[in-house]
Design a protein around this motif. Sequence first.
Motif, PDB file in Angstrom:
ATOM      1  N   ARG A  30      38.535 -38.138 -79.128  1.00 25.53           N
ATOM      2  CA  ARG A  30      39.225 -39.187 -79.900  1.00 25.53           C
ATOM      3  C   ARG A  30      39.784 -38.704 -81.042  1.00 25.53           C
ATOM      4  O   ARG A  30      40.667 -39.405 -81.636  1.00 25.53           O
ATOM      5  CB  ARG A  30      38.255 -40.450 -80.108  1.00 25.53           C
ATOM      6  N   ARG A  31      39.261 -37.934 -81.679  1.00 27.97           N
ATOM      7  CA  ARG A  31      39.552 -37.353 -83.258  1.00 27.97           C
ATOM      8  C   ARG A  31      40.396 -36.148 -83.102  1.00 27.97           C
ATOM      9  O   ARG A  31      40.565 -35.439 -84.108  1.00 27.97           O
ATOM     10  CB  ARG A  31      38.353 -37.052 -83.947  1.00 27.97           C
ATOM     11  N   GLY A  32      40.825 -35.752 -81.893  1.00 28.04           N
ATOM     12  CA  GLY A  32      41.890 -34.873 -81.690  1.00 28.04           C
ATOM     13  C   GLY A  32      41.138 -33.307 -81.128  1.00 28.04           C
ATOM     14  O   GLY A  32      41.950 -32.529 -80.828  1.00 28.04           O
ATOM     15  N   ALA A  33      39.766 -33.353 -81.057  1.00 33.89           N
ATOM     16  CA  ALA A  33      39.257 -31.947 -80.879  1.00 33.89           C
ATOM     17  C   ALA A  33      39.522 -31.515 -79.423  1.00 33.89           C
ATOM     18  O   ALA A  33      39.469 -32.500 -78.449  1.00 33.89           O
ATOM     19  CB  ALA A  33      37.876 -31.973 -81.262  1.00 33.89           C
ATOM     20  N   ARG A  34      39.337 -30.287 -79.037  1.00 30.37           N
ATOM     21  CA  ARG A  34      39.420 -29.748 -77.783  1.00 30.37           C
ATOM     22  C   ARG A  34      37.965 -29.418 -77.323  1.00 30.37           C
ATOM     23  O   ARG A  34      37.393 -28.674 -78.094  1.00 30.37           O
ATOM     24  CB  ARG A  34      40.152 -28.480 -77.386  1.00 30.37           C
ATOM     25  N   VAL A  35      37.425 -30.157 -76.527  1.00 32.17           N
ATOM     26  CA  VAL A  35      35.778 -29.876 -76.162  1.00 32.17           C
ATOM     27  C   VAL A  35      35.672 -28.780 -75.091  1.00 32.17           C
ATOM     28  O   VAL A  35      36.045 -29.102 -73.991  1.00 32.17           O
ATOM     29  CB  VAL A  35      35.278 -31.375 -75.902  1.00 32.17           C
ATOM     30  N   VAL A  36      34.667 -28.247 -75.581  1.00 27.66           N
ATOM     31  CA  VAL A  36      33.939 -27.024 -74.650  1.00 27.66           C
ATOM     32  C   VAL A  36      32.761 -27.591 -74.199  1.00 27.66           C
ATOM     33  O   VAL A  36      31.685 -27.484 -74.973  1.00 27.66           O
ATOM     34  CB  VAL A  36      34.060 -25.596 -75.202  1.00 27.66           C
ATOM     35  N   HIS A  37      32.429 -27.979 -72.972  1.00 23.97           N
ATOM     36  CA  HIS A  37      30.912 -28.484 -72.714  1.00 23.97           C
ATOM     37  C   HIS A  37      30.182 -27.372 -72.164  1.00 23.97           C
ATOM     38  O   HIS A  37      30.877 -26.637 -71.147  1.00 23.97           O
ATOM     39  CB  HIS A  37      31.236 -29.639 -71.818  1.00 23.97           C
ATOM     40  N   ALA A  38      29.037 -27.096 -72.823  1.00 26.31           N
ATOM     41  CA  ALA A  38      28.212 -26.116 -72.330  1.00 26.31           C
ATOM     42  C   ALA A  38      26.734 -26.555 -72.375  1.00 26.31           C
ATOM     43  O   ALA A  38      26.199 -26.211 -73.593  1.00 26.31           O
ATOM     44  CB  ALA A  38      28.607 -24.816 -72.967  1.00 26.31           C
ATOM     45  N   PRO A  39      25.991 -27.215 -71.525  1.00 26.37           N
ATOM     46  CA  PRO A  39      24.948 -27.929 -71.535  1.00 26.37           C
ATOM     47  C   PRO A  39      23.867 -26.582 -71.840  1.00 26.37           C
ATOM     48  O   PRO A  39      23.952 -25.591 -71.019  1.00 26.37           O
ATOM     49  CB  PRO A  39      24.703 -28.550 -70.385  1.00 26.37           C
ATOM     50  N   ALA A  40      23.000 -26.788 -72.784  1.00 27.69           N
ATOM     51  CA  ALA A  40      22.050 -25.697 -73.129  1.00 27.69           C
ATOM     52  C   ALA A  40      20.595 -25.909 -72.457  1.00 27.69           C
ATOM     53  O   ALA A  40      19.875 -24.941 -72.213  1.00 27.69           O
ATOM     54  CB  ALA A  40      21.564 -25.540 -74.492  1.00 27.69           C
ATOM     55  N   ILE A  41      20.362 -27.255 -72.262  1.00 26.04           N
ATOM     56  CA  ILE A  41      19.005 -27.511 -71.471  1.00 26.04           C
ATOM     57  C   ILE A  41      19.203 -28.508 -70.767  1.00 26.04           C
ATOM     58  O   ILE A  41      20.269 -29.288 -70.507  1.00 26.04           O
ATOM     59  CB  ILE A  41      18.083 -27.807 -72.774  1.00 26.04           C
TER      60      ILE A  41
END
Length: 391
Positions: A30-41
Amino acid sequence: MNTDSEPLAGFAVGVTAARRHEELAALLERRGARVVHAPAIRLVPLSDDAELLHATNTCIGESFDYAVVTTGIGFRAWLETADGWGLRDDLIERLHKVRILARGPKARGAIRSAGLQETWSPDSESCEEVLRYLLAKDLAGTRIAVQLYGEPLADFVGALRRAGAEVIEVPVYRWSRTDDSTPLRRLVGQAVAGTVDAITFTSAPAVTATLAVAAEDGLEEAFMEALRTHAVAACVGPVTARPLTERGVPTVQPERARIGALVRALVSDLPQRRARLISVRGHALELRGHAVVLDGQLRPIAPAPMAILRALARRPGHVVSRAELCTVLPSRMVAGGAWSRDGRPQADEHAVEMAVARLRRGLGRSGIVETVVKRGYRLACDPLRAMEVPR
């Protein structure tokens, strides 16, 4: 593009959270970021956990003096699991008779929703303050139940035992490494390569798991250096940040350990740390993570052209040779057998020319990047007057 409404536009942010990652990603996007989802746990269910059953039966069957509730989700999980065993009512009855300490507002909310009332809760939401509160009491001969939250609280529990208390550890949930660590490995590599601008952490086990993956791939030191220099480590609180701060990594933390506050802290810090604004031929050129803002318009730039632009922007108006620019291009652009003096793979000058051409197309404005015949390239501004313009 309005950078006031989308202050993270042009930046890539890694999200390592397993729980509530959708909410965190939505706030960032919503604030313009490109999100890279990488769950660690991942969260390990404990419905069949013998250790938790034993701790619950101990709490029900034997009197105790204090119960320390560290997380709302953990306390609810304990009651729900006890309900599955037919022990919830007995556990609630026992908790009515003890002094309950809540680490923070979420823990307080879970306690009250169960029809219970906390005796005390710290303003700081820290286990350290809960520990100080308890150690100020005479604990000799007391019994204290401590709800854990994903990993042992060795220092906390040890201090209570040294003070004379008997401690019942209640492991209401545990963290485990994800079954598929590929996204996390990719995120570590992107941080090292400089194509991710920030990584968010919402639990200490997520930090530990990420460092473990980096170590397994031989990238631990490179990853730590990335977090110390160009990739912002955004942690929801001091407990989460501790594995990084102990190794000299600066972190961004909100005043309150909340996901929304974490995003606001990142909004405040990341553009200041990673964005650079330069005046070139009357144009306002702002460099961001994977994009530029040129005269208010966001223009995504590929990694190789962006590497060229960053090298030119380090010395605005000065000529940067093709040979020097060869060293900044991503290693995948290496041409057969080219190596720099320090032993790193190096692209050739043709790759530099291609990257410069792509940069010019990406900027969409002529004359910003100038060719200086037989010498290299420069940003078209007076080096004696070049400076960052105010935001």
